[in-house]
Write a protein that holds these residues in place. Structure first.
Motif, mmCIF file in Angstrom:
data_model
loop_
_atom_site.group_PDB
_atom_site.id
_atom_site.type_symbol
_atom_site.label_atom_id
_atom_site.label_comp_id
_atom_site.label_asym_id
_atom_site.label_seq_id
_atom_site.Cartn_x
_atom_site.Cartn_y
_atom_site.Cartn_z
ATOM 1 N N UNK A 84 0.811 -1.231 0.000
ATOM 2 C CA UNK A 84 0.000 0.000 0.000
ATOM 3 C C UNK A 84 0.838 1.272 0.000
ATOM 4 N N UNK A 85 2.090 1.173 0.452
ATOM 5 C CA UNK A 85 2.963 2.350 0.479
ATOM 6 C C UNK A 85 3.756 2.516 -0.816
ATOM 7 N N UNK A 86 3.485 1.704 -1.826
ATOM 8 C CA UNK A 86 4.226 1.782 -3.083
ATOM 9 C C UNK A 86 3.937 3.102 -3.789
ATOM 10 N N UNK A 120 -1.638 6.083 -10.626
ATOM 11 C CA UNK A 120 -2.132 5.318 -9.483
ATOM 12 C C UNK A 120 -0.949 4.864 -8.632
ATOM 13 N N UNK A 121 -1.040 5.069 -7.338
ATOM 14 C CA UNK A 121 -0.054 4.533 -6.407
ATOM 15 C C UNK A 121 -0.505 3.147 -5.949
ATOM 16 N N UNK A 122 0.281 2.551 -5.045
ATOM 17 C CA UNK A 122 -0.091 1.229 -4.559
ATOM 18 C C UNK A 122 -1.414 1.232 -3.821
ATOM 19 N N UNK A 179 1.062 -6.827 -16.900
ATOM 20 C CA UNK A 179 -0.050 -5.915 -17.156
ATOM 21 C C UNK A 179 0.456 -4.697 -17.922
ATOM 22 N N UNK A 180 1.295 -4.945 -18.934
ATOM 23 C CA UNK A 180 1.928 -3.850 -19.685
ATOM 24 C C UNK A 180 0.895 -2.935 -20.338
ATOM 25 N N UNK A 181 -0.157 -3.523 -20.871
ATOM 26 C CA UNK A 181 -1.121 -2.725 -21.626
ATOM 27 C C UNK A 181 -1.918 -1.769 -20.755
ATOM 28 N N UNK A 182 -1.885 -1.962 -19.433
ATOM 29 C CA UNK A 182 -2.640 -1.080 -18.538
ATOM 30 C C UNK A 182 -1.731 -0.114 -17.788
ATOM 31 N N UNK A 183 -0.435 -0.106 -18.112
ATOM 32 C CA UNK A 183 0.487 0.805 -17.425
ATOM 33 C C UNK A 183 0.113 2.257 -17.703
ATOM 34 N N UNK A 208 4.395 1.150 -8.498
ATOM 35 C CA UNK A 208 3.185 0.527 -9.046
ATOM 36 C C UNK A 208 3.349 0.224 -10.531
ATOM 37 N N UNK A 209 4.012 1.124 -11.280
ATOM 38 C CA UNK A 209 4.258 0.866 -12.695
ATOM 39 C C UNK A 209 5.169 -0.335 -12.881
ATOM 40 N N UNK A 210 6.206 -0.438 -12.058
ATOM 41 C CA UNK A 210 7.108 -1.591 -12.146
ATOM 42 C C UNK A 210 6.372 -2.882 -11.815
ATOM 43 N N UNK A 211 5.482 -2.816 -10.826
ATOM 44 C CA UNK A 211 4.726 -4.018 -10.451
ATOM 45 C C UNK A 211 3.807 -4.459 -11.588
#
Length: 519
Positions: free
Chosen positions: A345-347, A371-373, A361-365, A352-355
């Protein structure tokens, strides 16, 4: 007497006219240039402030580049609306790329190439959010086709045109600013392909043709954004755009002159207006590619290999003396892999993009670029299904909630001590005949199997027992009356769930390898 009155009336009337003319002449003299000067009015402070706030014509900034689509705009567009251009499916249309730089503007681009990416995207924001699902559905219905292509034989001045299989709606190329450049594009999708089918005759959705231009950076990649522009289009079946243009022109001719003033005239070409760059305007194909996974032969695994699941018991306390370096590296690898799979949650936004990229989930980056974690974890299952579609929405929800797939088979194993057999528990008897606490505590490890093969079980047992996989020759299961049964895929497939085994190691005949016996 009557005549005298008549003369008096005439004299009175002439006197009134004379007085009225005199009054009018007075009004004209008061409003003349001698009374009020326009220069004096403009010299007031309020007009000076307004005049100083307006930028001079020399300071108005023109875009460094201009792109012109050689297709007529629709006459049925109101004055303050964006232009709309009709295109035919599969027809080549010229897009002229013009260099409008001033003499001292961007001197670093002199005698250098720039890269432009041309793409066709959705105009409606609602369809932009579900672009991946829309394009995947189009790809499923028309396998092997692309939404956008470059007509290379007709294009002039472009170098190294490229298309990528994962980006069906985009193409890129290099071009020289000192040369005349025109790229011919073909749009193969039509607007009605993305309209829900109800009763026929639905209006097609509008698209956008967008060009993003980049300069070469210090690292040699074209990542420095220079300019972006786009225009609104609708794509029809072959010759459908010509018929639509004719229909709009005939409708405008029937309108009154007052109504025509509310609409834009039709221009022979369409000038692309400046816009923000596309969020993922340049993503290297190597970065955008989804990770591939290859199976590794059994003989290539070593003790430092990371197992597919957490095979160590959380309550297991290993002896610090016997704990090898490979087991420490295995434990740290498991913790790192667990941290990579779970989103904190603190990401931050970058985390979040790296995750998202790590979990395919590349197409939704681009969609979750802000958006944060905590923002992602607050989304409900219905929210994700509505945004990403049923398949990817449920997959993303399960990934965010760290819902692991239940293993097909769970096996508990414990390595037998070389000094004593763990089958026998040593109990000290007290004087009153009661049993005391066992002298040794044997902790089991949980192995979670997915493939249900002998190779998978042997590999995970080697990791638990801290044995080099290459030293294991055969694995047996102890059967009735102490017989040894060779471990096979069929035996592993028919093992009961949550089976318990003791692993005993025996040296082979040559003394170089080991045999494992499951008791």
């Amino acid at each position: 007497m009557a005549w005298v009155l008549k003369m008096d009336d005439a004299s009175i009337e002439s006197g009134l006219v004379h007085d009225f003319d005199a009054s009018l002449s007075g009004i004209g003299q008061e409003l003349g240039a001698g009374a009020y000067s326009m220069s004096d009015v403009l010299a007031l402070p309020i007009f000076k402030q307004e005049d100083s706030s307006l930028p001079p014509e020399s300071e108005t900034k023109n875009p460094p580049f201009q792109y012109v689509l050689c297709a007529a705009t629709s006459p049925a567009v109101k004055l303050h609306d964006e232009t709309l251009t009709y295109l035919n499916q599969g027809q080549s249309y010229e897009v002229r790329l013009l260099d409008n730089r001033k003499q001292d503007e961007l001197p670093e681009l002199t005698n250098k190439m720039v890269k432009s990416i041309v793409r066709v995207v959705f105009h409606d924001r609602r369809l932009q959010y579900t672009e991946h699902q829309q394009l995947e559905g189009w790809k499923w219905n028309r396998p092997g086709d692309r939404l956008l292509d470059i007509d290379i034989p007709m294009s002039v001045g472009i170098v190294e045109p490229k298309t990528h299989p994962s980006q069906l709606n985009a193409a890129e190329f290099l071009w020289d600013l000192n040369k005349r450049t025109s790229v011919f594009v073909q749009v193969h999708c039509i607007s009605t392909e993305f309209t829900p089918r109800k009763h026929g005759g639905e209006k097609g959705v509008p698209f956008r043709i967008q060009l993003d231009t980049f300069a070469q950076g210090d690292a040699g990649e074209y990542t420095e954004h220079l300019h972006s522009a786009s225009c609104q289009i609708k794509v029809f079946k072959p010759k459908g755009a010509d018929r639509k243009q004719k229909t709009d022109r005939e409708k405008m001719e029937k309108r009154s002159p007052q109504e025509k003033e509310k609409y834009q005239p039709s221009y022979d070409t369409t000038i692309l207006s400046e816009c923000s760059p596309w969020p993922d305007a340049y993503v290297s194909p190597n970065q955008a590619a989804t990770p591939s996974f290859a199976s590794t032969p059994l003989s290539t695994y070593t003790t430092s290999s990371v197992p597919d699941s957490e095979s160590s018991s959380p309550n297991h306390q290993a002896d610090p003396v016997s704990l090898g370096n490979s087991e420490v590296s295995l434990h740290s690898s498991l913790l790192y892999d667990l941290a990579e799979r779970q989103l904190s949650p603190t990401a931050t936004i970058q985390d979040a993009q790296k995750w998202l990229l790590k979990n395919r989930f590349n197409s939704y980056a681009r969609l979750f670029s802000h958006f944060s974690g905590s923002d992602l974890l607050k989304l409900t299952r219905d929210d994700l299904v509505q945004i990403c579609g049923p398949a990817d929405g449920i997959r993303l929800f399960n990934a965010l909630k760290s819902r692991s797939v239940r293993p097909r088979l769970t096996v508990y194993v414990c390595q037998e001590s070389p000094q004593e057999s763990p089958l026998l528990e040593r109990h000290g008897n007290s004087e009153n005949g009661e049993h005391s606490i066992p002298c040794s505590l044997h902790v089991y490890h949980a192995l979670y199997l997915e493939d249900l093969t002998a190779a998978e079980l042997i590999r995970k047992m080697a990791c638990v027992c801290n044995l080099p996989l290459g030293t294991i020759n055969q694995v047996y299961r102890q059967g009735p009356t102490g017989i040894h049964i060779l471990l096979s895929d069929q035996m592993v497939y028919n093992l009961p769930d949550e089976s318990c085994f003791l692993i005993s190691t025996v040296k082979d005949e040559l003394g170089e390898g080991l045999h494992l016996i499951l008791k």
